[in-house]
Design a protein around this motif. Structure first.
Motif, PDB file in Angstrom:
ATOM      1  N   LEU A   1      36.395  13.494  18.926  1.00 42.99           N
ATOM      2  CA  LEU A   1      36.308  14.108  20.250  1.00 42.99           C
ATOM      3  C   LEU A   1      35.655  13.158  21.252  1.00 42.99           C
ATOM      4  CD1 LEU A   1      35.180  17.691  19.167  1.00 42.99           C
ATOM      5  CD2 LEU A   1      37.402  17.078  20.184  1.00 42.99           C
TER       6      LEU A   1
ATOM      7  N   ILE B   1      34.367  17.630  34.240  1.00 48.36           N
ATOM      8  CA  ILE B   1      33.819  17.251  32.928  1.00 48.36           C
ATOM      9  C   ILE B   1      34.284  18.242  31.857  1.00 48.36           C
ATOM     10  CG2 ILE B   1      31.663  17.082  31.593  1.00 48.36           C
ATOM     11  CD1 ILE B   1      30.409  15.744  34.085  1.00 48.36           C
ATOM     12  N   ARG B   2      34.297  19.523  32.198  1.00 48.97           N
ATOM     13  CA  ARG B   2      34.799  20.522  31.240  1.00 48.97           C
ATOM     14  C   ARG B   2      36.291  20.306  30.936  1.00 48.97           C
ATOM     15  NH1 ARG B   2      30.568  24.091  30.743  1.00 48.97           N
ATOM     16  NH2 ARG B   2      29.291  23.927  32.603  1.00 48.97           N
TER      17      ARG B   2
ATOM     18  N   VAL C   1      36.685  17.350  28.478  1.00 45.97           N
ATOM     19  CA  VAL C   1      36.396  17.694  27.086  1.00 45.97           C
ATOM     20  C   VAL C   1      37.536  18.551  26.511  1.00 45.97           C
ATOM     21  CG1 VAL C   1      34.806  18.985  25.587  1.00 45.97           C
ATOM     22  CG2 VAL C   1      33.909  17.459  27.361  1.00 45.97           C
TER      23      VAL C   1
ATOM     24  N   GLN D   1      39.893  17.627  23.228  1.00 47.32           N
ATOM     25  CA  GLN D   1      40.077  18.589  22.138  1.00 47.32           C
ATOM     26  C   GLN D   1      41.579  18.804  21.853  1.00 47.32           C
ATOM     27  OE1 GLN D   1      37.764  22.021  23.150  1.00 47.32           O
ATOM     28  NE2 GLN D   1      38.717  23.337  21.624  1.00 47.32           N
TER      29      GLN D   1
ATOM     30  N   VAL E   1      34.126  24.042  21.058  1.00 46.96           N
ATOM     31  CA  VAL E   1      33.654  22.818  21.721  1.00 46.96           C
ATOM     32  C   VAL E   1      33.221  23.200  23.128  1.00 46.96           C
ATOM     33  CG1 VAL E   1      34.236  20.454  22.386  1.00 46.96           C
ATOM     34  CG2 VAL E   1      35.339  21.486  20.386  1.00 46.96           C
TER      35      VAL E   1
ATOM     36  N   VAL F   1      30.482  22.337  26.737  1.00 49.13           N
ATOM     37  CA  VAL F   1      29.692  21.373  27.499  1.00 49.13           C
ATOM     38  C   VAL F   1      28.416  22.098  27.919  1.00 49.13           C
ATOM     39  CG1 VAL F   1      29.623  19.892  29.538  1.00 49.13           C
ATOM     40  CG2 VAL F   1      31.800  20.286  28.337  1.00 49.13           C
TER      41      VAL F   1
END
Lengths: 186, 186
Positions: free
Chosen positions: A98, A158-159, A162, A166, B183, B185
């Motif tokens: 990740l 940023i979210r 991620v 994933q 997952v 943040v």
């Protein structure tokens, strides 16, 4: 505009990845990879596993060097703790996958990363592996990964970064979906 | 009978394992474990993950020492190959888990092991992780593990030994069944 912006550099070669995608589109058989490891039992629950060669892009490949890993059980299981446990290696693989994805996607999206850290936790009821209760699974009942990211981007971006990592992660897919595993004796 | 037999010793403390089973039967809440790792991004696809503390038997536990692992992508993916790939860590975990199980089950069954080696191979079509074809999964399409075992036992008993290890393996279960992975943040 007179200011010149510093180019985003997370250390990921996006041009090469896009080039690979183009090359593999023209020659899909080169996308077939075989990853390998070889294990030697040492003593008790301790074994050493080496990783060096793999197959990909139509030919035998080698890592820059040979990597060796000691696997063992901890002292509270009456073992010698000569290495991390098997399930911890799985957590290392997931969080490493990740995190590489976060860096690659950030580069694609021109987001400069300053610091990325993550913690990963896996819950397990060891009555499964001890064979005490067949209703308890042997593996993790749940895994949580929490990222802390300092980057030139909004919380929302940023979210999204991620989430995209994933979506493309090999190990996330491996853990959330079943794989056919054959174990044989030669 | 005048001959005395040498006791089987594979380095696994079966009495302690049976004692743990008894203790956890009386106090099942102590069987709740949390395994952990913490990851720090380095550069590009390279990250370093540390494994040290975990929770189990009702309290915080620590490994004998802190284990650190470098994870990276290989040079053919335009990375620096500063460590094994995430998916190779998964293979290390699986083969280490099965091998510890072979030693433990052999001890239970009073089979003296002399040498145990295994190779593990994982097939992957990298068009999945490159996002080229949504019909191609990101993870392994198949995993093969092949054991070569020299032990004081028949071929049939050796096959049964490996089968029992597979049945009780945490990582085999993790790879063949889906797990809930979250997952986030922070």
């Amino acid at each position: 505009m007179t200011a010149t912006s510093t180019p985003v550099d997370n250390g990921v070669n996006v041009e090469a990845l896009l080039g690979a995608r183009e090359a593999l589109g023209a020659a899909p058989e080169a996308a077939t990879f075989e990853w390998r490891a070889s294990c030697e039992w040492q003593h008790g629950t301790h074994s050493t596993t080496k990783v060096e060669g793999f197959f990909g892009l139509g030919e035998e490949q080698r890592h820059r060097t040979r990597y060796a890993f000691d696997v063992d059980h901890p002292e509270i299981f009456a073992s010698e703790d000569n290495g991390a446990t098997p399930v911890e290696y799985v957590l290392v693989g997931l969080v490493g996958c990740l995190t590489a994805g976060v860096a690659a996607v950030a580069q694609m999206r021109e987001i400069q990363l300053r610091r990325v850290t993550a913690t990963i936790e896996g819950d397990m009821d060891v009555r499964g592996i001890l064979g005490m209760d067949t209703d308890v699974r042997n593996g993790f009942s749940a895994i949580r990964v929490t990222y802390d990211i300092d980057a030139d981007a909004s919380d929302e971006d940023i979210r999204a970064l991620v989430a995209q990592s994933q979506k493309r992660s090999a190990v996330y897919d491996i853990l959330t979906n079943p794989t056919d595993v054959r174990v044989e004796v030669s």
